[in-house]
Design a protein around this motif. Structure first.
Motif, PDB file in Angstrom:
ATOM      1  N   UNK A 110       0.827  -1.205   0.000  1.00 41.41           N
ATOM      2  CA  UNK A 110       0.000   0.000   0.000  1.00 41.41           C
ATOM      3  C   UNK A 110       0.859   1.251   0.000  1.00 41.41           C
ATOM      4  N   UNK A 111       0.188   2.393  -0.004  1.00 41.35           N
ATOM      5  CA  UNK A 111       0.855   3.693   0.126  1.00 41.35           C
ATOM      6  C   UNK A 111       0.602   4.169   1.544  1.00 41.35           C
ATOM      7  N   UNK A 112       1.684   4.531   2.224  1.00 38.71           N
ATOM      8  CA  UNK A 112       1.586   4.939   3.620  1.00 38.71           C
ATOM      9  C   UNK A 112       2.030   6.383   3.749  1.00 38.71           C
ATOM     10  N   UNK A 113       1.237   7.169   4.469  1.00 41.24           N
ATOM     11  CA  UNK A 113       1.601   8.551   4.762  1.00 41.24           C
ATOM     12  C   UNK A 113       2.237   8.589   6.144  1.00 41.24           C
ATOM     13  N   UNK A 114       3.465   9.105   6.210  1.00 46.41           N
ATOM     14  CA  UNK A 114       4.187   9.201   7.476  1.00 46.41           C
ATOM     15  C   UNK A 114       4.478  10.659   7.794  1.00 46.41           C
ATOM     16  N   UNK A 115       4.183  11.064   9.008  1.00 48.92           N
ATOM     17  CA  UNK A 115       4.556  12.403   9.453  1.00 48.92           C
ATOM     18  C   UNK A 115       6.031  12.375   9.833  1.00 48.92           C
ATOM     19  N   UNK A 120      12.128   7.617  12.161  1.00 45.19           N
ATOM     20  CA  UNK A 120      13.248   7.601  13.096  1.00 45.19           C
ATOM     21  C   UNK A 120      14.537   7.354  12.327  1.00 45.19           C
ATOM     22  N   UNK A 121      15.666   7.889  12.822  1.00 44.65           N
ATOM     23  CA  UNK A 121      16.946   7.632  12.143  1.00 44.65           C
ATOM     24  C   UNK A 121      17.260   6.137  12.132  1.00 44.65           C
ATOM     25  N   UNK A 122      17.907   5.688  11.069  1.00 45.49           N
ATOM     26  CA  UNK A 122      18.259   4.270  10.947  1.00 45.49           C
ATOM     27  C   UNK A 122      19.454   3.968  11.840  1.00 45.49           C
ATOM     28  N   UNK A 123      19.374   2.889  12.621  1.00 37.16           N
ATOM     29  CA  UNK A 123      20.524   2.514  13.452  1.00 37.16           C
ATOM     30  C   UNK A 123      21.628   1.916  12.594  1.00 37.16           C
ATOM     31  N   UNK A 124      22.853   2.002  13.063  1.00 40.59           N
ATOM     32  CA  UNK A 124      23.970   1.342  12.377  1.00 40.59           C
ATOM     33  C   UNK A 124      23.896  -0.131  12.737  1.00 40.59           C
ATOM     34  N   UNK A 134      19.636   4.653   3.419  1.00 39.74           N
ATOM     35  CA  UNK A 134      18.426   4.684   4.230  1.00 39.74           C
ATOM     36  C   UNK A 134      18.039   6.102   4.605  1.00 39.74           C
ATOM     37  N   UNK A 135      16.745   6.385   4.533  1.00 38.28           N
ATOM     38  CA  UNK A 135      16.206   7.646   5.036  1.00 38.28           C
ATOM     39  C   UNK A 135      15.987   7.486   6.537  1.00 38.28           C
ATOM     40  N   UNK A 136      15.504   6.311   6.922  1.00 33.69           N
ATOM     41  CA  UNK A 136      15.237   6.014   8.321  1.00 33.69           C
ATOM     42  C   UNK A 136      14.250   4.881   8.430  1.00 33.69           C
ATOM     43  N   UNK A 137      13.653   4.741   9.602  1.00 33.68           N
ATOM     44  CA  UNK A 137      12.646   3.720   9.842  1.00 33.68           C
ATOM     45  C   UNK A 137      11.319   4.407  10.087  1.00 33.68           C
ATOM     46  N   UNK A 138      10.331   4.030   9.297  1.00 28.81           N
ATOM     47  CA  UNK A 138       9.000   4.593   9.462  1.00 28.81           C
ATOM     48  C   UNK A 138       8.157   3.669  10.316  1.00 28.81           C
ATOM     49  N   UNK A 139       7.491   4.235  11.318  1.00 30.18           N
ATOM     50  CA  UNK A 139       6.646   3.412  12.186  1.00 30.18           C
ATOM     51  C   UNK A 139       5.210   3.887  12.105  1.00 30.18           C
ATOM     52  N   UNK A 140       4.314   2.931  11.957  1.00 29.41           N
ATOM     53  CA  UNK A 140       2.883   3.223  11.950  1.00 29.41           C
ATOM     54  C   UNK A 140       2.198   2.040  12.625  1.00 29.41           C
ATOM     55  N   UNK A 145       8.645   0.215   8.596  1.00 32.67           N
ATOM     56  CA  UNK A 145       9.143   0.200   7.222  1.00 32.67           C
ATOM     57  C   UNK A 145      10.570   0.698   7.200  1.00 32.67           C
ATOM     58  N   UNK A 146      11.417   0.027   6.438  1.00 34.16           N
ATOM     59  CA  UNK A 146      12.774   0.490   6.197  1.00 34.16           C
ATOM     60  C   UNK A 146      12.668   1.439   5.008  1.00 34.16           C
ATOM     61  N   UNK A 147      12.874   2.730   5.259  1.00 36.18           N
ATOM     62  CA  UNK A 147      12.693   3.736   4.207  1.00 36.18           C
ATOM     63  C   UNK A 147      13.990   3.893   3.427  1.00 36.18           C
ATOM     64  N   UNK A 148      13.915   3.618   2.131  1.00 34.19           N
ATOM     65  CA  UNK A 148      15.088   3.604   1.254  1.00 34.19           C
ATOM     66  C   UNK A 148      15.158   4.897   0.456  1.00 34.19           C
ATOM     67  N   UNK A 149      16.352   5.501   0.416  1.00 33.04           N
ATOM     68  CA  UNK A 149      16.592   6.657  -0.453  1.00 33.04           C
ATOM     69  C   UNK A 149      16.937   6.076  -1.827  1.00 33.04           C
TER      70      UNK A 149
END
Length: 167
Positions: A110-115, A120-124, A134-140, A145-149
């Protein structure tokens, strides 16, 4: 729950204020997200024409309405087990820096809208994905979601798809 499309018009001019809508897709057991504005279309998987001496993760090319599109299998790229192709396998057609590239994933949900507060920043960590991409981790709710640049990843020297087009 009804999905609404809200397009953030400021995002196009300032990459730091990236669009807050992400296309969610799966690879193995993980769920990833890429900015919806990079997605041109979704297609079912079809066998591409293999190119000699191409890296294994580049499955080949397909002719998409007169445009030759390289197809990257993300399972092979991220070393997430042997790829299998079934009725759920999807090719996400991306438009990156004016270049059209296809990305094979296990499925799209699906398409998810994240504020901004939900990203959150991606951990090493020892993930299959280089954290530079990585852009970061999106939580809903219970999902993460692992957000990929996708711009950075597809234009990286290791993929070389965007530079090859300019050369």
């Amino acid at each position: 729950m009804q999905a609404t499309a809200n397009v953030n018009t400021t995002s196009a001019s300032d990459p730091a204020l990236a669009a807050d809508e992400y296309l969610a897709f799966t690879l193995g057991k993980e769920e990833y997200g890429i900015q919806i504005l990079k997605v041109q279309e979704l297609r079912g998987y079809e066998n591409p024409t293999r190119i000699a001496n191409a890296p294994e993760f580049i499955k080949g090319v397909v002719n998409l309405r007169g445009i030759i599109v390289p197809i990257v299998d993300m399972r092979i790229k991220f070393n997430i087990g042997a790829p299998t192709y079934d009725q759920f396998t999807v090719v996400i057609i991306l438009n990156i820096a004016g270049r059209v590239v296809g990305m094979v994933v296990d499925s799209v949900s699906d398409v998810i809208t994240l504020s901004p507060g939900q990203v959150k920043p991606a951990p090493e960590m020892g993930t299959a994905l280089n954290t530079d991409y990585l852009i970061g981790l999106g939580t809903i709710d219970e999902r993460m979601l692992i957000l990929v640049d996708i711009d950075k990843m597809m234009s990286s020297a290791e993929l070389g798809l965007i530079e090859q087009a300019a050369a």
